[in-house]
Motif scaffolding. Structure first.
Motif, PDB file in Angstrom:
ATOM      1  N   SER A   1       0.956  -0.973  -0.268  1.00 36.22           N
ATOM      2  CA  SER A   1      -0.120   0.131   0.557  1.00 36.22           C
ATOM      3  C   SER A   1       1.501   1.235   0.361  1.00 36.22           C
ATOM      4  O   SER A   1       0.699   2.300  -0.386  1.00 36.22           O
TER       5      SER A   1
ATOM      6  N   LEU B   1      -2.890   2.771  -5.331  1.00 35.14           N
ATOM      7  CA  LEU B   1      -3.954   1.567  -5.934  1.00 35.14           C
ATOM      8  C   LEU B   1      -4.993   2.377  -6.102  1.00 35.14           C
ATOM      9  O   LEU B   1      -5.333   3.444  -5.746  1.00 35.14           O
ATOM     10  N   PRO B   2      -6.225   1.257  -7.191  1.00 35.82           N
ATOM     11  CA  PRO B   2      -7.019   1.920  -7.914  1.00 35.82           C
ATOM     12  C   PRO B   2      -7.951   1.913  -5.704  1.00 35.82           C
ATOM     13  O   PRO B   2      -7.923   1.012  -5.622  1.00 35.82           O
ATOM     14  N   ARG B   3      -8.742   3.604  -6.329  1.00 34.87           N
ATOM     15  CA  ARG B   3      -9.028   3.395  -4.900  1.00 34.87           C
ATOM     16  C   ARG B   3     -10.492   2.490  -4.588  1.00 34.87           C
ATOM     17  O   ARG B   3     -11.250   2.308  -5.832  1.00 34.87           O
ATOM     18  N   GLY B   4     -10.360   1.630  -3.890  1.00 35.27           N
ATOM     19  CA  GLY B   4     -10.857   1.300  -2.748  1.00 35.27           C
ATOM     20  C   GLY B   4     -10.984  -1.085  -3.541  1.00 35.27           C
ATOM     21  O   GLY B   4     -12.307  -1.659  -3.335  1.00 35.27           O
ATOM     22  N   ALA B   5      -9.573  -0.711  -4.346  1.00 38.79           N
ATOM     23  CA  ALA B   5      -9.805  -2.364  -4.757  1.00 38.79           C
ATOM     24  C   ALA B   5      -8.374  -2.798  -3.279  1.00 38.79           C
ATOM     25  O   ALA B   5      -8.142  -2.104  -2.002  1.00 38.79           O
ATOM     26  N   VAL B   6      -9.058  -4.248  -3.038  1.00 35.69           N
ATOM     27  CA  VAL B   6      -8.283  -5.242  -1.993  1.00 35.69           C
ATOM     28  C   VAL B   6      -7.607  -5.538  -2.162  1.00 35.69           C
ATOM     29  O   VAL B   6      -7.586  -6.380  -3.358  1.00 35.69           O
ATOM     30  N   VAL B   7      -6.476  -5.709  -1.795  1.00 36.58           N
ATOM     31  CA  VAL B   7      -5.334  -6.783  -1.674  1.00 36.58           C
ATOM     32  C   VAL B   7      -4.871  -7.051  -0.791  1.00 36.58           C
ATOM     33  O   VAL B   7      -5.633  -7.412  -0.289  1.00 36.58           O
ATOM     34  N   GLU B   8      -4.858  -8.653  -1.754  1.00 39.28           N
ATOM     35  CA  GLU B   8      -4.950 -10.354  -1.679  1.00 39.28           C
ATOM     36  C   GLU B   8      -3.222 -10.395  -1.060  1.00 39.28           C
ATOM     37  O   GLU B   8      -2.486 -10.990  -0.194  1.00 39.28           O
ATOM     38  N   ARG B   9      -2.529  -9.950  -2.842  1.00 37.16           N
ATOM     39  CA  ARG B   9      -0.932 -10.602  -1.823  1.00 37.16           C
ATOM     40  C   ARG B   9      -0.261  -9.105  -2.997  1.00 37.16           C
ATOM     41  O   ARG B   9      -0.879  -8.493  -3.911  1.00 37.16           O
ATOM     42  N   PHE B  10       1.128  -9.730  -2.808  1.00 32.95           N
ATOM     43  CA  PHE B  10       1.761  -8.522  -3.573  1.00 32.95           C
ATOM     44  C   PHE B  10       3.374  -8.998  -4.224  1.00 32.95           C
ATOM     45  O   PHE B  10       4.018  -9.768  -2.822  1.00 32.95           O
ATOM     46  N   GLU B  11       3.237  -8.789  -4.593  1.00 31.89           N
ATOM     47  CA  GLU B  11       4.622  -9.678  -5.473  1.00 31.89           C
ATOM     48  C   GLU B  11       6.074  -8.291  -6.137  1.00 31.89           C
ATOM     49  O   GLU B  11       5.518  -7.549  -6.968  1.00 31.89           O
TER      50      GLU B  11
END
Lengths: 140, 140
Positions: free
Chosen positions: B103, B108-118
């Motif tokens: 984050s 990030l696009p507003r409202g997006a939910v992040v699950e993973r980050f690579e």
DNA sequence: TCCTTATCAATAATTATTCTAAATAAAATT
DNA sequence: AATTTTATTTAGAATAATTATTGATAAGGA
């Protein structure tokens, strides 16, 4: 546009490139093929692969890989990352915040030479999140 | 070790897991197959794929994708990135420096939910860099 | 025990992509 | 301009990684 290396800018390559610039939505090779085919019905999928390969080799476009899914292609040459929606499959460009650099973010092995740096974020895009919420509030 | 979801820890899965823990060098499915086969000659490649799939689905291992090359598997569950050598193909774990978060690093696009980050870094590993230098100084 | 579900291995099938070979076309050279 | 070279396109075959199917076996619960 010149490609260098003795590569020519052929009509096929031009169409492929145009299509990518018109809709910067990270299409797959097959997507590109279908779009180009409307204006150039004789083109083959192999040619589209060749063109994408040549264009990315020459640095005019970027090949984006998301897991083991089909490669996608991107005309945005500015350094950026990708957000991938696990629900609908959409790929969105995300800007790296200023000052974020490979060498700053990770502890690299001493002596390694960095060529590229990729950031991929996986999750749910705003649209899918919104839908999800509506659905769950309905079902509640 | 329990897998949950009604999945059992079978001898085949155990071997596959052991092999991954013994040599954390990001082997491909075929690499794993060859290693397991020494101790369990009857096992098939398809079973290894199944095991890897089950284990990563259950979160015991991580599937690492590097471009479109064969998937590699990794028993290191701590959050980390990967360095990929373009010369020799080696994949090394790289630690994310403290304070580096998805984050924080990207818009990030507003409202997006992040699950993973690579995070993937491409380049040349220390060994290949050293060899390269020796070679080039020799040829000079 | 009987029944359901999970598993394994072999093989077939699928998918994305690349390669091959022949035809075409553009550029370079004579 | 004619010839030669080099690059390109195309259709279809080939390949490599992975997944799906199938039939047999085995584990776990009622």
């Amino acid at each position: 546009m010149k490609l260098g290396d003795g590569h020519r800018m052929t009509p096929q390559r031009r169409e492929v490139y145009e299509v990518l610039m018109e809709h910067p939505d990270h299409p797959t090779a097959t997507d590109v093929f279908m779009r180009v085919k409307e204006r150039m019905p004789a083109i083959s999928l192999a040619t589209v692969y060749n063109c994408l390969d040549t264009l990315s080799g020459a640095g005019f476009i970027i090949q984006v890989n998301v897991d083991r899914e089909p490669s996608r292609y991107c005309g945005n040459l500015a350094p950026h990352g990708h957000f991938h929606c696990e629900k609908c499959g959409t790929v969105l460009d995300v800007q790296l915040k200023e000052g974020v650099q490979a060498s700053k973010a990770v502890k690299l092995p001493r002596g390694a030479v960095v060529e590229r740096f990729e950031v991929a974020v996986r999750g749910y895009c705003p649209q899918c999140v919104r839908k999800q919420k509506i659905e769950s509030s309905r079902s509640a």
